[in-house]
Scaffold this active site. Structure first.
Site, mmCIF file in Angstrom:
data_model
loop_
_atom_site.group_PDB
_atom_site.id
_atom_site.type_symbol
_atom_site.label_atom_id
_atom_site.label_comp_id
_atom_site.label_asym_id
_atom_site.label_seq_id
_atom_site.Cartn_x
_atom_site.Cartn_y
_atom_site.Cartn_z
ATOM 1 N N LYS A 164 0.824 -1.200 0.000
ATOM 2 C CA LYS A 164 0.000 0.000 0.000
ATOM 3 C C LYS A 164 0.863 1.257 0.000
ATOM 4 C CE LYS A 164 -3.491 -2.527 -0.261
ATOM 5 N NZ LYS A 164 -4.155 -2.610 -1.570
ATOM 6 N N ASP A 227 -8.452 -0.657 -6.607
ATOM 7 C CA ASP A 227 -7.224 0.051 -6.926
ATOM 8 C C ASP A 227 -7.403 0.961 -8.139
ATOM 9 O OD1 ASP A 227 -4.095 0.036 -6.374
ATOM 10 O OD2 ASP A 227 -4.372 -0.032 -8.541
ATOM 11 N N GLU A 231 -7.412 5.125 -7.787
ATOM 12 C CA GLU A 231 -6.459 6.048 -8.395
ATOM 13 C C GLU A 231 -7.138 6.992 -9.380
ATOM 14 O OE1 GLU A 231 -3.603 3.333 -9.973
ATOM 15 O OE2 GLU A 231 -4.597 3.119 -11.927
#
Length: 488
Positions: A164, A227, A231
């Protein structure tokens, strides 16, 4: 969702009334790694990008020769020299051509770019020997295969270990861990296929060897959905769009450029992120004065619907395969249309000057900026809650990775620097979605604020006050590494 390990101690944590299993790391576990990796004579780390270089070195140092770690690179790659400088050598078989390393390895960690994975996956799969464990640090390839109705080879394990934080921090905090107990980057792990019966222990050994203080469980599908969405939302594109819209608004209200930058970008990556990191989202709100809390609540309630609409749209685009297809198509255009940089625009040029003369104590904690930022962030949290993600993953992908990893990096280097220098997949997402956050905040949230409190539905903020995320973050804060992210 649970797992069984015969090598490491599994613990349980309570997050918002749910029980999740974790594994606590530490250097005292390194002597267990050969047992967890029984049957693995060589680990091949494919690629020398930020994650590849960091993970190869951490694995080599943790295993200390008990399992061979070899780096595989494309023929003619400029990264051969960098790998040699880090101590990997052709002469002893720890450095070589990627397909030769894949063929010789019992565990293959595929850490090349998403574009390279999609281009080369057929040859990579054909080179893997039956019984090999294929490791990924991002689930993009699974999403790509699912969109094409393809699968991983049936005769190999498929696992994921996803730190992470950025590769530089994975390495730097590992080195700090030799002196500071608990230093490191937390990770999630997933087992997608277990052919050998050893996939769980091999994945956990990988995470422990990277220096992860805590390892959380997820699935490879859940990881890539959260993820890629993250982002494109608050972790990169969202924060980019939020601060650009705020900077422009502050300038339009008569502020000098430098002050507008401090109130927007500096406030988010500085005091707002630091307070959330240590005290949580509710702790940030409680830090404010009574008058400032009213401003925060209205800004939060105005921004939240924008964030919720966009994050749901992004998630749908990722889940449907549209976003993955757009990344693949864009990659094919980059030779003709390379991505430009954003750091020459007025805001980011101002930012360079502000950082050059920065006094941390003078960075304002703006309640308006905090409310807008937290409203968008919490919209991502609620999107992931609605989609059924594990609580630990929601906290990590929406809050912890932002305030403990990416925002501190942006505070040191600049938001524009991260947007211009992150992975191609993330850069494409930032370019595509940041403007949507910017425009909708400008077109919907700020006009509502200008019309006064009566024009704003405070229901989102009312839900914030007793939200389950506060208890989740309280527990996760106890697992926060004792040192801050390393930024060169």
């Amino acid at each position: 969702m649970d797992f069984e390990t015969t090598v490491f101690e599994k613990e349980y944590i309570e997050l918002g009334g749910r029980r999740e299993a974790i594994v606590r790391g530490g250097r005292h576990l390194f002597d267990r790694l050969p047992h967890a990796l029984a049957g693995v004579g060589q680990i091949g780390v494919i690629g020398w990008g930020p994650q590849g270089s960091a993970q190869a070195q951490n694995l080599r140092d943790s295993l200390n020769g008990t399992v061979k770690v070899a780096v595989g690179l494309r023929s003619g790659s400029r990264s051969f020299e960098a790998a040699r400088a880090a101590g990997f050598r052709e002469e002893d078989g720890t450095l070589g051509e990627m397909f030769e390393v894949i063929a010789a390895s019992d565990m293959v960690l595929l850490l090349i770019s998403d574009a390279a994975q999609t281009d080369l996956h057929e040859k990579i799969f054909a080179t893997l020997r039956p019984g090999t464990t294929l490791g990924l640090s991002h689930g993009f390839l699974l999403g790509y295969l699912a969109d094409r109705n393809e699968t991983f080879p049936a005769e190999v394990d498929v696992v994921g270990v996803c730190p992470k934080g950025m590769g530089a921090s994975v390495r730097a905090l590992y080195l700090q861990g030799a002196e500071v107990n608990g230093a490191g980057i937390n990770a999630s792990f997933a087992v997608h296929q277990d052919v050998t019966g050893h996939a769980v222990d091999r994945a956990l050994a990988w995470s422990v060897a990277l220096g992860a203080p805590y390892t959380f469980q997820t699935t490879l599908r859940s990881e890539y959905l959260s993820d890629l969405t993250g982002e494109r939302a608050i972790l990169a594109a969202g924060v980019h769009g939020v601060v650009e819209s705020l900077f422009r608004r502050y300038r339009e209200n008569g502020m000098r450029d430098e002050e507008a930058f401090r109130l927007s970008a500096e406030s988010v990556t500085g005091p707002i992120s630091k307070i959330i990191s240590r005290d949580g989202l509710r702790g940030l709100y409680e830090r404010l004065s009574e008058d400032d809390r009213s401003v925060f609540a209205q800004a939060y309630a105005a921004a939240y619907p924008v964030g919720l609409e966009l994050t749901h749209e992004i998630y749908d685009e990722v889940e449907s395969g549209n976003e993955i297809r757009s990344v693949v198509l864009a990659g094919k255009r980059l030779g003709r249309f390379p991505m430009g940089k954003i750091d020459q625009s007025t805001m980011w040029q101002v930012g360079q000057k502000v950082r050059g003369n920065r006094a941390e104590s003078e960075i304002p904690l703006s309640p308006f900026t905090a409310g807008i930022y937290c409203g968008v962030l919490m919209a991502q949290v609620d999107t992931f809650l609605a989609k059924g993600h594990p609580y630990s993953e929601i906290a990590n992908e929406s809050v912890i990775e932002a305030v403990d990893s990416l925002n501190p990096y942006m505070h040191a280097r600049g938001i524009a620097y991260l947007v211009d220098n992150c992975s191609t997949t993330a850069r494409l997402g930032a370019r595509k979605w940041a403007s949507r956050f910017d425009y909708l905040l400008t077109q919907l949230a700020y006009p509502a604020m200008d019309q006064g409190a009566a024009a704003i539905d405070l229901a989102p903020f009312t839900a914030f006050e007793d939200h389950v995320i506060h208890d989740i973050l309280r527990v996760c804060a106890e697992m926060r590494p004792p040192v801050d992210i390393f930024v060169e």
